[in-house]
Write a protein that holds these residues in place. Structure first.
Motif, PDB file in Angstrom:
ATOM      1  N   ASN A 136       1.015  -1.314  -0.100  1.00 38.17           N
ATOM      2  CA  ASN A 136       0.106   0.038   0.021  1.00 38.17           C
ATOM      3  C   ASN A 136       0.773   1.227   0.049  1.00 38.17           C
ATOM      4  N   LEU A 137       1.896   1.306   0.756  1.00 31.23           N
ATOM      5  CA  LEU A 137       2.861   2.438   0.857  1.00 31.23           C
ATOM      6  C   LEU A 137       3.337   2.578  -0.671  1.00 31.23           C
ATOM      7  N   CYS A 138       3.812   1.547  -1.071  1.00 28.31           N
ATOM      8  CA  CYS A 138       4.475   1.499  -2.462  1.00 28.31           C
ATOM      9  C   CYS A 138       3.455   2.247  -3.409  1.00 28.31           C
ATOM     10  N   ILE A 139       2.352   1.835  -3.511  1.00 27.39           N
ATOM     11  CA  ILE A 139       1.261   2.169  -4.216  1.00 27.39           C
ATOM     12  C   ILE A 139       1.245   3.693  -4.277  1.00 27.39           C
ATOM     13  N   ASN A 140       1.018   4.129  -2.813  1.00 24.38           N
ATOM     14  CA  ASN A 140       0.635   5.499  -2.809  1.00 24.38           C
ATOM     15  C   ASN A 140       2.105   6.288  -2.895  1.00 24.38           C
ATOM     16  N   LYS A 141       3.262   6.161  -2.988  1.00 25.49           N
ATOM     17  CA  LYS A 141       4.484   6.689  -3.200  1.00 25.49           C
ATOM     18  C   LYS A 141       4.573   6.599  -4.845  1.00 25.49           C
ATOM     19  N   ALA A 150      13.059  -9.226  -0.125  1.00 22.03           N
ATOM     20  CA  ALA A 150      14.422  -8.399  -0.401  1.00 22.03           C
ATOM     21  C   ALA A 150      13.923  -6.953  -0.686  1.00 22.03           C
ATOM     22  N   GLU A 151      12.807  -6.488  -1.161  1.00 21.37           N
ATOM     23  CA  GLU A 151      12.650  -5.248  -1.585  1.00 21.37           C
ATOM     24  C   GLU A 151      12.096  -4.361  -0.257  1.00 21.37           C
ATOM     25  N   HIS A 152      11.351  -4.868   0.641  1.00 25.09           N
ATOM     26  CA  HIS A 152      11.356  -4.074   1.861  1.00 25.09           C
ATOM     27  C   HIS A 152      12.312  -3.596   2.614  1.00 25.09           C
ATOM     28  N   VAL A 153      13.519  -4.023   2.430  1.00 27.62           N
ATOM     29  CA  VAL A 153      14.793  -3.678   3.234  1.00 27.62           C
ATOM     30  C   VAL A 153      15.656  -2.489   2.434  1.00 27.62           C
ATOM     31  N   PHE A 154      15.184  -2.277   1.278  1.00 28.96           N
ATOM     32  CA  PHE A 154      15.723  -1.355   0.351  1.00 28.96           C
ATOM     33  C   PHE A 154      14.953   0.170   0.720  1.00 28.96           C
ATOM     34  N   PRO A 155      15.690   1.225   0.356  1.00 29.57           N
ATOM     35  CA  PRO A 155      15.297   2.450   0.308  1.00 29.57           C
ATOM     36  C   PRO A 155      13.769   2.517  -0.671  1.00 29.57           C
ATOM     37  N   ILE A 156      12.730   3.146  -0.087  1.00 25.41           N
ATOM     38  CA  ILE A 156      11.481   3.175  -0.875  1.00 25.41           C
ATOM     39  C   ILE A 156      11.835   3.859  -2.168  1.00 25.41           C
ATOM     40  N   ASP A 157      12.534   4.732  -2.446  1.00 21.14           N
ATOM     41  CA  ASP A 157      12.886   5.478  -3.704  1.00 21.14           C
ATOM     42  C   ASP A 157      13.339   4.436  -4.687  1.00 21.14           C
ATOM     43  N   GLU A 158      14.057   3.495  -4.206  1.00 17.95           N
ATOM     44  CA  GLU A 158      14.835   2.530  -4.987  1.00 17.95           C
ATOM     45  C   GLU A 158      13.591   1.511  -5.701  1.00 17.95           C
ATOM     46  N   THR A 159      12.783   1.223  -4.707  1.00 15.07           N
ATOM     47  CA  THR A 159      11.632   0.377  -5.049  1.00 15.07           C
ATOM     48  C   THR A 159      10.954   1.043  -6.235  1.00 15.07           C
ATOM     49  N   VAL A 206      11.563   3.103  -8.353  1.00 11.16           N
ATOM     50  CA  VAL A 206      12.392   3.077  -9.691  1.00 11.16           C
ATOM     51  C   VAL A 206      12.175   1.793 -10.290  1.00 11.16           C
ATOM     52  N   SER A 207      12.357   0.791  -9.395  1.00 10.59           N
ATOM     53  CA  SER A 207      12.116  -0.730  -9.799  1.00 10.59           C
ATOM     54  C   SER A 207      10.842  -0.816 -10.396  1.00 10.59           C
ATOM     55  N   LEU A 208       9.974  -0.421  -9.849  1.00 16.51           N
ATOM     56  CA  LEU A 208       8.421  -0.519 -10.469  1.00 16.51           C
ATOM     57  C   LEU A 208       8.253   0.055 -11.544  1.00 16.51           C
ATOM     58  N   HIS A 209       9.050   1.259 -11.540  1.00 16.37           N
ATOM     59  CA  HIS A 209       8.797   2.016 -12.935  1.00 16.37           C
ATOM     60  C   HIS A 209       9.382   1.203 -14.061  1.00 16.37           C
ATOM     61  N   ARG A 240       8.772  -2.375 -18.712  1.00 17.90           N
ATOM     62  CA  ARG A 240       9.432  -3.384 -19.724  1.00 17.90           C
ATOM     63  C   ARG A 240       8.272  -4.565 -19.950  1.00 17.90           C
ATOM     64  N   ASN A 241       6.861  -4.245 -19.317  1.00 16.70           N
ATOM     65  CA  ASN A 241       5.814  -4.907 -19.425  1.00 16.70           C
ATOM     66  C   ASN A 241       4.853  -4.162 -20.188  1.00 16.70           C
ATOM     67  N   GLY A 242       5.385  -3.143 -21.044  1.00 18.39           N
ATOM     68  CA  GLY A 242       4.170  -2.216 -21.829  1.00 18.39           C
ATOM     69  C   GLY A 242       3.695  -1.153 -21.083  1.00 18.39           C
ATOM     70  N   GLY A 243       4.031  -0.461 -20.155  1.00 23.77           N
ATOM     71  CA  GLY A 243       3.714   0.568 -19.444  1.00 23.77           C
ATOM     72  C   GLY A 243       4.238   1.725 -19.858  1.00 23.77           C
ATOM     73  N   SER A 244       3.525   2.830 -19.947  1.00 23.18           N
ATOM     74  CA  SER A 244       4.101   4.141 -20.861  1.00 23.18           C
ATOM     75  C   SER A 244       4.459   5.314 -19.717  1.00 23.18           C
ATOM     76  N   LEU A 245       4.584   5.095 -18.399  1.00 19.40           N
ATOM     77  CA  LEU A 245       4.841   6.306 -17.663  1.00 19.40           C
ATOM     78  C   LEU A 245       6.364   6.696 -17.737  1.00 19.40           C
TER      79      LEU A 245
END
Length: 73
Positions: A13-18, A49-58, A60-63, A68-73
């Motif tokens: 939920n935090l990741c979605i909001n960020k 693995a992801e929850h131990v990294f800074p949220i900003d890195e996560t 970027v990974s989400l983007h 890679r899967n067709g998103g255009s943001l």
């Protein structure tokens, strides 16, 4: 529901909001985008693995995953 599962849900939920804030989206729109382009799957599969990294890195990974899967943001 286990405590670990509750933490995982809160983290996703935090990741979605960020992600929404970073890209100027409503949280509902960000959720739909992340679900459509495998971002939610990524967070679920790699939570340990992801929850131990800074949220900003996560975010970027989400983007990158979504792009890679067709998103255009």
């Amino acid at each position: 529901m286990s405590e670990k599962k509750v933490y995982q849900i809160q983290y996703i939920n935090l990741c979605i909001n960020k992600f929404a804030k970073r890209y100027g989206l409503m949280p509902q729109t960000a959720f739909k985008y992340l679900a459509m382009y495998s971002g939610i799957d990524f967070l679920t599969k790699h939570y340990e693995a992801e929850h131990v990294f800074p949220i900003d890195e996560t975010i970027v990974s989400l983007h990158d995953i979504c792009h890679r899967n067709g998103g255009s943001l």
